[in-house]
Design an enzyme around this catalytic site. Structure first.
Site: not given
Ligand code: TXE
Length: 480
Positions: A173, A384
């Protein structure tokens, strides 16, 4: 209007319930398509397809599986321009960055793991004259790969490639914010000769499709990159079913500049490590600690280069800073800029939204931003931000720099700038970070273990670590 589909059992399919989410170009603020808002029914179909495909895929010799992955790498290379345009349109990143970083790396991921599986060996433990133990590594089965929006195809394929190489079947996904290149990968994977059901791609939200995938009893392992809070939630959900977990989470990475370093190189690379991809890389060094005797010269040279960065239309060749991924994320970053003011920071550069004329007038652009005068333990230096915002802080001695560097809950990466060889090793070994760069940044060798300590994650990706993750060790003991 572009309409993306799920990819299940080798076929492009609409979501069962017919629901979609809008796809937005963050550089223009305009909707350009829609992506399936899949639910548990779609996820279940994908898991069933993967389960049915697993026996045949695992039975193929590693060389055969690898051949197909290498073919997929070649197809990504051949379609580089289309993929780069899609990545830039979806994410807002400069097209030049997608061409030189994101898409080439996606191809390398498949090429690397396509051949790596053939070099993957297991151990034997001989008890002289008594017994021979040998380890067999079986693919774990059907696995979930869940990836974020910042390096969409790069991180998506970083998980899928080792899983497939190890003989697992995948339900993946991508982020609902940036699903376009994952959709394009569907077609390419079919062309590369992956059997139907070996790779399935289900689009949708985290709480919807993502949660259904994590909960599904047919999933044996989960490889996730994203926010720390999401990682904790996934761990809680998966633990009662004893699923294997690889979690690559957030970072608040320190960048330590010692007075004896090559200052020009440190400044130049620190510009990249602060602002590449608009600061939206988990490895960006957002806390820059500079030894006091070179603090002013570093600051002057750094700020001069920050002011010279061109923020603009991602399609322009001259653009170095593209759009922030979404309006919501832009607002989050702006709230941290407000907080930095409240916490007593002095703004040295940036801090404002940028109005880019022409087709990007409604886009989400932000100036690269630099603060100084913030305490190492304030929220801006602890949480972060994941945007183009960095802080500068002078330090007086090595111990102090190390204490501050290690003072957050995160432990993903760190950068050290020094010409003193002994110091480089000494400091590196004391840093609480899974990845330490000395006199460089984002220098990657795909064979090395990659991942974070503390709240930055669990487990390591890359090289043999990834192949171990996607396999289950079995010991066979033969009496001699
Ligand atoms: O990440 P999410 P988001 C950090 C960064 C950012 C924050 C939120 O600080 O501001 O995270 O970003 C899926 N069960 N990073 O909202 O929500 C979601 O659909 C299963 C750090 O984009 O963690 C997506 O595919 N999956 C980072 C993925 O998880 C779930 C990179 C990431 O989403 C889920 C990006 C659930 N319950 C953001 N909830 C890095 N370390 O590289 C969400 N997802």
């Amino acid at each position: 209007m572009l309409q993306l589909c799920n990819f299940i059992n080798g076929e492009l399919q609409p979501p069962a319930a017919g629901r979609y989410l809008p796809l937005l170009n963050p550089a223009t603020g305009q909707v350009f398509g829609q992506v399936p808002n899949s639910d548990a029914a779609d996820v279940d179909r994908a898991v069933q397809a993967a389960t049915a495909a697993f026996p045949a895929w695992r039975a193929l010799p590693a060389e055969e599986r690898g051949r197909r992955l290498v073919r997929l790498a070649e197809l990504i290379d051949q379609n580089l321009e289309t993929l780069a345009q899609a990545e830039s349109q979806d994410n807002g990143k400069p097209l030049s960055l997608a061409r030189t970083l994101d898409i080439p790396r996606a191809a390398s991921n498949f090429a690397f793991f396509g051949t790596a599986a053939q070099h993957f060996a297991t151990e034997t433990h001989l008890q002289e004259g008594v017994a021979l133990n040998y380890t067999v590594r079986h693919p774990v089965g059907v696995v979930a790969c869940i990836s974020p929006w910042n390096l969409p195809l790069y991180l998506f394929t970083w998980k899928i490639a080792p899983a497939l190489a190890a003989g697992c079947c995948v339900v993946a996904k991508p982020s609902e914010v940036t699903p376009y290149t994952a959709f394009l990968l569907s077609e390419l994977s079919r062309e590369a000769g992956l059997l139907a059901g070996v790779l399935n791609i289900v689009h949708g939200t985290g709480p919807g499709a993502g949660q259904a995938l994590v909960e599904h009893p047919g999933i044996r392992a989960i490889s996730f990159t994203g926010g720390t809070a999401t990682g904790a939630h996934i761990a809680r959900t998966a633990a009662p079913q004893f699923k294997k977990l690889s979690l690559e989470l957030g970072g608040k990475n320190p960048n330590l500049i010692f007075a004896d370093c090559d200052l020009d190189a440190a400044v130049q690379t620190s510009i990249r490590s602060s602002f590449a991809n608009q600061g939206q890389i988990c490895l960006c060094g957002s806390r820059i600690f500079v030894e006091r005797s070179v603090y002013e010269p570093f600051k002057a040279a750094f700020l001069a280069q920050v002011q010279a960065l061109t923020v603009g239309d991602p399609l322009e060749a001259s653009t170095q800073q593209g759009a922030i991924v979404s309006e919501a994320h832009l607002n989050k970053i702006l709230s941290y800029i407000d907080l930095a003011h409240q916490e007593g920071g002095r703004l040295l550069a940036g801090g404002q939204r940028v109005q880019v004329p022409g087709r990007c007038a409604e886009g989400y652009f932000l100036q690269p931003t630099v603060f100084e005068g913030l305490a190492p333990d304030c929220r801006v230096n602890q949480e972060e931000i994941f945007g183009p915002v960095v802080t500068l802080t002078p330090f007086d001695h090595e111990e102090e720099a190390l204490t501050w560097a290690n003072s957050t809950d995160y432990g993903l990466s760190a950068t050290v700038w020094t010409r003193d060889l002994a110091r480089a090793h000494r400091v590196a070994h004391q840093l609480q970070a899974g990845v330490v760069w000395v006199n460089t940044w984002l220098h990657r060798d795909l064979r090395t273990p990659f991942g974070g300590m503390k709240n930055s994650g669990l487990g390591r990706e890359g090289g043999l670590e990834a192949l171990r993750f996607f396999t289950e060790a079995q010991n066979v003991c033969v009496k001699l």
